[in-house]
Write an enzyme that holds these catalytic residues in place. Structure first.
Site, short mmCIF file in Angstrom:
data_model
loop_
_atom_site.label_atom_id
_atom_site.label_comp_id
_atom_site.label_asym_id
_atom_site.label_seq_id
_atom_site.Cartn_x
_atom_site.Cartn_y
_atom_site.Cartn_z
N VAL A 8 3.41 4.87 14.61
CA VAL A 8 2.21 4.11 13.66
C VAL A 8 1.73 5.84 15.06
O VAL A 8 1.65 6.42 15.78
CB VAL A 8 1.36 2.83 13.50
N SER A 9 0.65 6.23 14.32
CA SER A 9 0.19 7.98 14.66
C SER A 9 -1.37 7.24 15.35
O SER A 9 -1.60 7.77 16.32
CB SER A 9 -0.04 8.09 13.18
N ARG A 10 -1.66 6.04 14.81
CA ARG A 10 -2.93 6.11 15.77
C ARG A 10 -2.27 4.61 17.00
O ARG A 10 -2.18 3.67 16.14
CB ARG A 10 -4.05 6.10 15.17
#
Length: 198
Positions: A8-10
């Site tokens: 996931v990006s964050r």
């Protein structure tokens, strides 16, 4: 062995959906990164690649979990293929353990190469056309874009040691820290670092 990869990006984004998918696929090991796919130096991704052996299958929920661009994705899959490691993407239903899956990735690689060739040809044609009109390609040298008064003020402020480099750059209009260091902090030969007037 099946190895699951989750990204996931964050930090605030949930991995629950991907974790459920990896459990359903009965992955023996799962690796999770919480960072952008633009970076190749993802620690868990690299740990997984280090652990993977010929005959293993890497499972991802979706292809963009491996990389953000088609180029990155193809390079990753080709690197896995060279090591005898297969890839399975659940969302796109792609499985390189099957002939159809392998064919699809070879077609994607061929299309990406074709796109690069077209861009290269267009760039070269544009440069040729510009040269025919007496223009040369490429960016102007930084010394050609710096005004004498801009450079003098930057040197004066830097010598005074009362402002940070970031502040001096903002005050004098420098856009690049590399240019600032080249012409103010570590100037080259005097003849080279004197900006020409346009």
């Amino acid at each position: 062995m099946k190895l699951g990869y989750i990204r996931v990006s964050r930090d605030k984004q949930t991995t629950a959906l991907q974790e459920d998918a990896m459990r359903q696929e009965q992955c023996e090991r799962t690796f999770t990164d919480k960072m952008t796919g633009k970076r190749f130096d993802r620690p868990e991704f690299l740990r997984m690649l280090d652990l993977a052996r010929a005959g293993d299958v890497i499972v991802v929920w979706r292809l963009d979990r491996l990389g953000r661009s088609l180029k990155d994705l193809i390079e990753t899959v080709q690197a896995l293929e060279q090591r005898g490691i297969e890839l399975r993407s659940l969302k796109e239903n792609i499985d390189t353990t099957t002939p159809t899956g392998k064919l699809m990735f070879h077609m994607m690689a061929a299309l990406a190469e074709f796109e690069r060739d077209v861009i290269r040809e267009c760039t070269l044609a544009g440069l040729d056309a510009a040269r025919a009109r007496g223009r040369t390609g490429g960016r102007r040298k930084a010394s050609e874009t710096l005004r004498p008064e801009q450079l003098d003020r930057a040197k004066h402020l830097y010598a005074a040691r009362q402002n940070s480099i970031a502040e001096i750059m903002a005050l004098t209009g420098f856009k690049s820290r590399a240019t600032f260091y080249k012409y103010v902090v570590n100037p080259e030969k005097p003849a080279e670092n004197k900006p020409s007037t346009l």
